[in-house]
Design a protein around this motif. Structure first.
Motif, mmCIF file in Angstrom:
data_model
loop_
_atom_site.group_PDB
_atom_site.id
_atom_site.type_symbol
_atom_site.label_atom_id
_atom_site.label_comp_id
_atom_site.label_asym_id
_atom_site.label_seq_id
_atom_site.Cartn_x
_atom_site.Cartn_y
_atom_site.Cartn_z
ATOM 1 N N PRO A 145 31.420 43.632 32.353
ATOM 2 C CA PRO A 145 32.220 44.494 31.485
ATOM 3 C C PRO A 145 32.588 45.859 32.077
ATOM 4 O O PRO A 145 33.603 46.426 31.708
ATOM 5 C CB PRO A 145 31.347 44.664 30.251
ATOM 6 N N TYR A 146 31.776 46.387 32.967
ATOM 7 C CA TYR A 146 32.000 47.755 33.439
ATOM 8 C C TYR A 146 32.086 47.861 34.950
ATOM 9 O O TYR A 146 31.857 48.924 35.504
ATOM 10 C CB TYR A 146 30.870 48.668 32.951
ATOM 11 N N GLU A 147 32.410 46.803 35.636
ATOM 12 C CA GLU A 147 32.460 46.820 37.101
ATOM 13 C C GLU A 147 33.524 47.832 37.538
ATOM 14 O O GLU A 147 34.685 47.736 37.164
ATOM 15 C CB GLU A 147 32.779 45.416 37.619
ATOM 16 N N SER A 148 33.120 48.821 38.316
ATOM 17 C CA SER A 148 33.980 49.966 38.635
ATOM 18 C C SER A 148 35.181 49.618 39.512
ATOM 19 O O SER A 148 36.159 50.357 39.522
ATOM 20 C CB SER A 148 33.155 51.061 39.308
ATOM 21 N N ARG A 149 35.145 48.528 40.240
ATOM 22 C CA ARG A 149 36.255 48.183 41.121
ATOM 23 C C ARG A 149 37.343 47.378 40.426
ATOM 24 O O ARG A 149 38.323 46.985 41.048
ATOM 25 C CB ARG A 149 35.740 47.414 42.331
ATOM 26 N N MET A 150 37.187 47.131 39.137
ATOM 27 C CA MET A 150 38.188 46.349 38.417
ATOM 28 C C MET A 150 39.465 47.162 38.244
ATOM 29 O O MET A 150 39.411 48.377 38.037
ATOM 30 C CB MET A 150 37.660 45.908 37.050
ATOM 31 N N SER A 151 40.592 46.487 38.303
ATOM 32 C CA SER A 151 41.876 47.171 38.189
ATOM 33 C C SER A 151 42.321 47.360 36.747
ATOM 34 O O SER A 151 43.341 47.968 36.502
ATOM 35 C CB SER A 151 42.936 46.391 38.969
ATOM 36 N N SER A 152 41.562 46.814 35.794
ATOM 37 C CA SER A 152 41.927 46.970 34.388
ATOM 38 C C SER A 152 40.661 47.180 33.562
ATOM 39 O O SER A 152 39.549 47.053 34.064
ATOM 40 C CB SER A 152 42.679 45.734 33.894
ATOM 41 N N ALA A 153 40.866 47.490 32.294
ATOM 42 C CA ALA A 153 39.739 47.710 31.394
ATOM 43 C C ALA A 153 39.143 46.398 30.890
ATOM 44 O O ALA A 153 38.118 46.395 30.227
ATOM 45 C CB ALA A 153 40.185 48.564 30.216
ATOM 46 N N SER A 154 39.790 45.279 31.200
ATOM 47 C CA SER A 154 39.299 43.973 30.753
ATOM 48 C C SER A 154 38.074 43.554 31.558
ATOM 49 O O SER A 154 37.977 43.826 32.752
ATOM 50 C CB SER A 154 40.381 42.905 30.934
ATOM 51 N N SER A 155 37.171 42.881 30.892
ATOM 52 C CA SER A 155 35.996 42.346 31.584
ATOM 53 C C SER A 155 36.411 41.223 32.523
ATOM 54 O O SER A 155 37.372 40.495 32.268
ATOM 55 C CB SER A 155 34.994 41.781 30.570
ATOM 56 N N LYS A 156 35.661 41.076 33.578
ATOM 57 C CA LYS A 156 35.857 39.957 34.499
ATOM 58 C C LYS A 156 34.849 38.877 34.120
ATOM 59 O O LYS A 156 33.663 39.185 33.895
ATOM 60 C CB LYS A 156 35.624 40.438 35.930
#
Length: 174
Positions: A145-156
């Motif tokens: 839910p909070y992975e900092s490298r994600m390009s969006s606010a959506s969970s991976k």
């Protein structure tokens, strides 16, 4: 190393293809994501559903949050509370389903299976092996839910299954 399955019919038996078809109710993904957002430490739960050996079809119908031992141990990984496991497995069976998977979160890092995740998944697959079809109809789900490298606010979200011969997980990102 996490790899995607080769293209081809799920459950066809062709090496490298998905060993069974998989259907996940969207509410399952919503609940696992919501559960992962509740805490900043790893969470864990079981997935209930049905296995149709003849059609080689795994249906994930419901998510069941479980208690964990993380808080007591202070470890970086999550472990299922054995008492919670007994209660949740009973609740799944009372709903005329079986345990078909497990889920947990990686709160601040990638939704890729760790070595411990792969080992846990393989243990679960062996435990829930279907001798009649010689299949291990069991999936793991990781929510980040909070992975900092994600390009969006959506969970991976990553859904994975370990291929026993290679002992490396094949994953499909959702």
């Amino acid at each position: 190393r996490c790899e995607s399955f080769l293209s081809g019919a799920a459950g066809s038996g062709v090496p490298g293809t998905q060993p069974f078809s998989l259907r996940i109710d969207p509410l399952v993904l919503a609940l696992t994501d919501f559960h992962a957002h509740l805490l900043n430490v790893e969470i864990i739960g079981f997935l209930g559903g049905r296995w149709d050996a003849e059609r080689r079809d795994l249906q994930v119908m419901e998510a069941f949050p479980c208690g964990s031992l993380t808080a007591e141990s202070g470890a970086m990984h999550v472990e299922l509370d054995p008492v919670a496991e007994v209660h949740v497995r009973q609740a799944i069976e009372e709903r005329d389903m079986r345990v078909v998977g497990w889920y947990h979160s990686h709160p601040v890092f990638a939704a890729q299976p760790s070595l411990r995740d792969v080992q846990n998944q393989m243990n679960y697959q062996n435990l829930f092996h279907d001798a009649a079809s010689n299949t291990m109809p069991f999936v793991g789900v990781i929510v980040a839910p909070y992975e900092s490298r994600m390009s969006s606010a959506s969970s991976k979200v990553t859904v994975f299954h370990v291929e026993p011969a290679a002992a490396a997980p094949a994953a499909a990102a959702a």
